[in-house]
Design a protein around this motif. Structure first.
Motif, short mmCIF file in Angstrom:
data_model
loop_
_atom_site.label_atom_id
_atom_site.label_comp_id
_atom_site.label_asym_id
_atom_site.label_seq_id
_atom_site.Cartn_x
_atom_site.Cartn_y
_atom_site.Cartn_z
N LEU A 600 -12.05 -60.72 25.22
CA LEU A 600 -12.60 -61.27 26.46
C LEU A 600 -12.10 -62.70 26.60
CD1 LEU A 600 -14.62 -60.77 28.84
CD2 LEU A 600 -16.36 -61.88 27.42
N LEU A 601 -11.47 -62.99 27.73
CA LEU A 601 -10.86 -64.31 27.88
C LEU A 601 -10.67 -64.62 29.36
CD1 LEU A 601 -7.03 -64.11 27.24
CD2 LEU A 601 -8.46 -62.11 27.56
N PRO A 628 -16.86 -62.86 36.17
CA PRO A 628 -16.18 -63.80 37.07
C PRO A 628 -15.13 -64.63 36.35
CG PRO A 628 -18.57 -63.87 37.37
CD PRO A 628 -18.32 -63.04 36.16
N GLY A 629 -13.87 -64.47 36.76
CA GLY A 629 -12.78 -65.24 36.17
C GLY A 629 -12.38 -64.80 34.78
N LEU A 630 -12.89 -63.64 34.32
CA LEU A 630 -12.63 -63.18 32.96
C LEU A 630 -11.93 -61.83 32.96
CD1 LEU A 630 -16.08 -64.02 31.30
CD2 LEU A 630 -13.97 -65.36 31.16
N SER A 631 -11.13 -61.60 31.93
CA SER A 631 -10.46 -60.32 31.72
C SER A 631 -10.87 -59.75 30.38
CB SER A 631 -8.94 -60.49 31.75
OG SER A 631 -8.49 -60.91 33.02
N LEU A 632 -10.94 -58.43 30.33
CA LEU A 632 -11.21 -57.72 29.09
C LEU A 632 -9.99 -56.88 28.75
CD1 LEU A 632 -13.32 -57.03 26.87
CD2 LEU A 632 -13.95 -55.05 28.26
N VAL A 633 -9.37 -57.19 27.62
CA VAL A 633 -8.17 -56.48 27.18
C VAL A 633 -8.54 -55.59 26.01
CG1 VAL A 633 -5.84 -56.72 26.23
CG2 VAL A 633 -6.68 -58.37 27.93
N ARG A 634 -8.17 -54.32 26.09
CA ARG A 634 -8.40 -53.36 25.00
C ARG A 634 -7.06 -52.96 24.42
NH1 ARG A 634 -9.73 -48.92 27.15
NH2 ARG A 634 -10.46 -47.93 25.24
N ALA A 635 -6.97 -52.98 23.09
CA ALA A 635 -5.70 -52.65 22.44
C ALA A 635 -5.97 -52.12 21.04
CB ALA A 635 -4.81 -53.89 22.37
#
Length: 681
Positions: A600-601, A628-635
């Protein structure tokens, strides 16, 4: 806000919960929390510049508080008394590694004061602190520091705060005081609602406009006040102050004020008295908590929660607790779930190195209890069976492997780790069954450094750090057969066992299967379990690089026995030999653990994080909005690439990224990398 007398020295107790204020002092490192805390203590009469205070505390005692605050690695309580109100100031760590203590402080408080440097852009960690406050629903005041000539501008910093924290509504972040400047340095302030001046008098450009915006913001939420304001009525300060208080408690207005050291060393600090007045008159009491924790009833059964656990060189374990209901008194026995009851012998209030006895603690108060036997940070002690939910802790994701330097240090290390984990719930200790390493899981480099330092200096443990090992495994990639022959004759009973095995790979995660296809009694029935036992023992030790072997089917197809010389031990040895020979004729692969991570960033760092994950042999599963203004990257990422990821993610995201991880499976390691581990590098 009316002047109701002069401040007095800290009082050990209060008569009503309404006289208590619990305030978390938060802020990124370098913002000036230590200086502000000292200014508050000086202004409240807890400390004098001459080095003595009304209750006998010396400047040396306060230096210990300041030393702890400068380290910013643990929660510290500073009790102050101001205008018949006891203020429990909870100074929280400024480093992200110690978010557990930050959340403990927010749980124990009813409000927060966010300290920011006006001389610098708002740092990204401050946004994380702001989100923590919003998640807990705490009313939050913003204090701007470093307002000196040529450095910080109050007006520019205010605009930055409105943009960062106003969520599109700048009138939710408004000044309550404006600084009075002399040669660019604050030496007083003007309270906008009442016109009261702190410090020296002087012109305050823009005061009328700022007051108008503040009055409009707080009157706009009150129909009665709004009608009076629209009609042109001059609203009285008492009504405005009460309206402001309602808005602050609801989280719709966040007051802003300035703080600065005095121009004259003997004079008052700017912002200290202003903040103390704001705390006592505007911020909530324990009776006004906005959550489902127990009510602040002094006559209810006692319920307390351990907020922080430390050690005193004279009394041993010292537990800081928050009283939620009932009145806590000495010589009280409280229940601790799944543990023996704890007896409270005495209550104390901390200040520097001193622990001052107090006769009782009302709901909402914070006190220290000595020598609790088993209660740890986050535990609930109660007169009944009530158990309060713990606050969320940061997941420790940075490993460091350690070992005792000598045999004599082993017992001391085990005892010290038990004491340390009781104090620090964010620390996880693992004895890895596969790698046989003792691993400390920490939240970051600063946390790791503090843990190792405490083990060495506080507990006197001589220890070494060693390279952290990942639990690799082996498997067959092709089918192969092996012949195991263990025949020895040296007088008396000999050793005789022969067996033939076929080994074939299974699907990942299948484990181990043993199949008996012996016909005609070539291997007696009583020795077939011996063959399996020998095979299992060899699988545990590996056949190529010394890592456990998994996901194979071993089939016993044939063998020979001797009526006298065959034995359980002989067939165990033959089974292991047959497996090793099969491995010599097969392709054996190394498997490495793969974790799924969720990062989360802020959106602006998504590209850099995706590039970094690709360099770590990661496979991105997807991205989605995380707020708001955040992205969740799954890897999915090999665990070998994650040993330093908490540190490197923090660097890439400028301290704003967070991630979690969970084991998914073991997968084949690239051949070039596997060759290094097969060769022992």
């Amino acid at each position: 806000m009316a002047d109701r007398g002069t401040p007095h020295a800290p009082a050990p107790t209060v008569e009503r919960p309404a006289q208590l204020r619990n305030v978390a002092l938060i802020g990124p490192s370098g913002a000036g929390k230590t200086t502000l805390a000292e200014s508050l203590a000086l202004t409240a009469g807890a400390l004098t510049r001459a080095g003595t205070v009304p209750d006998g505390t010396t400047a040396a005692d306060y230096e210990e508080i300041e030393h702890q605050q400068q380290r910013s690695v643990q929660l510290a309580l500073l009790p102050l008394s101001w205008r018949d109100t006891k203020i429990n100031l909870l100074d929280t760590p400024g480093y992200a590694d110690f978010a557990g203590d930050l959340r403990a402080g927010l749980r124990a408080a009813e409000s927060a004061v966010l300290v920011l440097s006006a001389a610098d852009p708002i740092p990204l960690p401050a946004l994380t602190l702001w989100r923590e406050c919003r998640a807990t629903g705490l009313p939050t005041v913003i204090v701007l520091t470093h307002l000196t000539a040529g450095r910080g501008s109050f007006e520019e910093a205010l605009v930055a705060c409105q943009e960062a924290f106003g969520e599109g509504h700048p009138d939710t972040v408004l000044p309550i005081h404006l600084p009075i400047l002399r040669d660019g340095h604050p030496y007083g302030s003007l309270e906008l609602l009442t016109g009261r001046r702190y410090g020296e008098s002087g012109e305050v450009p823009g005061a009328d406009e700022a007051r108008g915006r503040l009055v409009e913001a707080i009157a706009g939420e009150d129909d009665t006040l709004l009608e009076r304001y629209v009609a042109g009525e001059d609203l009285d300060p008492a009504s405005l102050t009460e309206a402001l208080r309602r808005e602050v408690l609801q989280g719709t207005v966040h007051p802003v004020l300035a703080a600065a050291p005095p121009l004259d060393p003997a004079g008052p600090a700017v912002g200290a008295a202003e903040l103390l007045d704001l705390i006592t008159e505007i911020l909530p009491t324990p009776e006004e908590r906005r959550d489902d924790l127990p009510s602040s009833d002094p006559d209810a059964p006692v319920t307390v929660q351990v907020v922080h656990t430390g050690e005193d060189p004279y009394v041993g374990r010292l537990s800081l607790v928050r009283v939620y209901s009932g009145t806590l008194r000495p010589d009280t026995t409280l229940h601790l779930a799944d543990h023996p009851d704890e007896r409270v012998t005495a209550l104390t209030s901390p200040f520097g190195k001193q622990q001052r006895p107090v006769p009782y603690a009302l709901p909402g108060d914070l006190v220290c209890l000595a020598k609790l036997a088993t209660a740890r940070t986050g535990d609930t002690l109660s007169a009944g069976q009530l158990v309060l939910e713990r606050w969320p802790l940061p997941e420790p994701l940075l490993p460091v492997a350690i070992r005792a330097h000598s045999k004599g240090d082993e017992d001391r290390l085990a005892q010290s780790l038990a004491r340390l984990t009781a104090q620090d719930p964010a620390l996880r200790v693992e004895q890895n069954a596969e790698t046989h390493q003792l691993v400390l899981w920490c939240t970051g480099e600063a946390h790791q450094a503090v843990v190792l330092d405490r083990l060495r200096t506080r507990y006197g443990v001589n220890l070494d750090t060693v390279g952290y090992q990942v639990a690799l495994r082996e498997t067959f990639a092709t089918t192969a057969s092996g012949h195991g022959r263990h025949v020895k004759q040296s007088g008396g009973h000999g050793q005789f066992a022969i067996c033939d095995l076929t080994v074939e790979p299974l699907a990942p995660g299948s484990g181990f299967e043993f199949v008996d296809k012996v016909v005609g009694g070539a291997v007696p029935r009583n020795f077939i379990p011996s063959v399996e036992k020998g095979v299992r023992a060899q699988l545990a030790h590996g056949v190529k690089a010394g890592y456990p072997m998994v996901d194979v089917r071993v089939t016993l197809t044939d063998g020979k026995a001797h009526s006298v010389d065959s034995s359980d031990a002989a067939f165990q040895t033959a089974g292991a030999l047959a497996l090793r020979e099969a491995a010599a004729h097969a392709t054996v692969r190394l498997l490495e653990p793969v974790d799924e991570i969720q990062v989360l960033l802020p959106d602006e760092y998504q590209g850099a994080v995706l590039t970094d994950l690709s360099a770590r042999r990661g496979h991105v599963l997807g991205t989605e909005p995380g707020g708001p203004g955040l992205s969740l990257v799954r890897a999915e990422v090999p665990e070998l690439e994650l040993a330093r990821y908490p540190v490197e993610l923090r660097s890439i995201s400028h301290g704003t990224g967070q991630f979690s991880r969970s084991y998914v499976r073991h997968a084949p390691m690239p051949a070039a990398l596997a060759a290094r581990y097969e060769n022992g590098s």
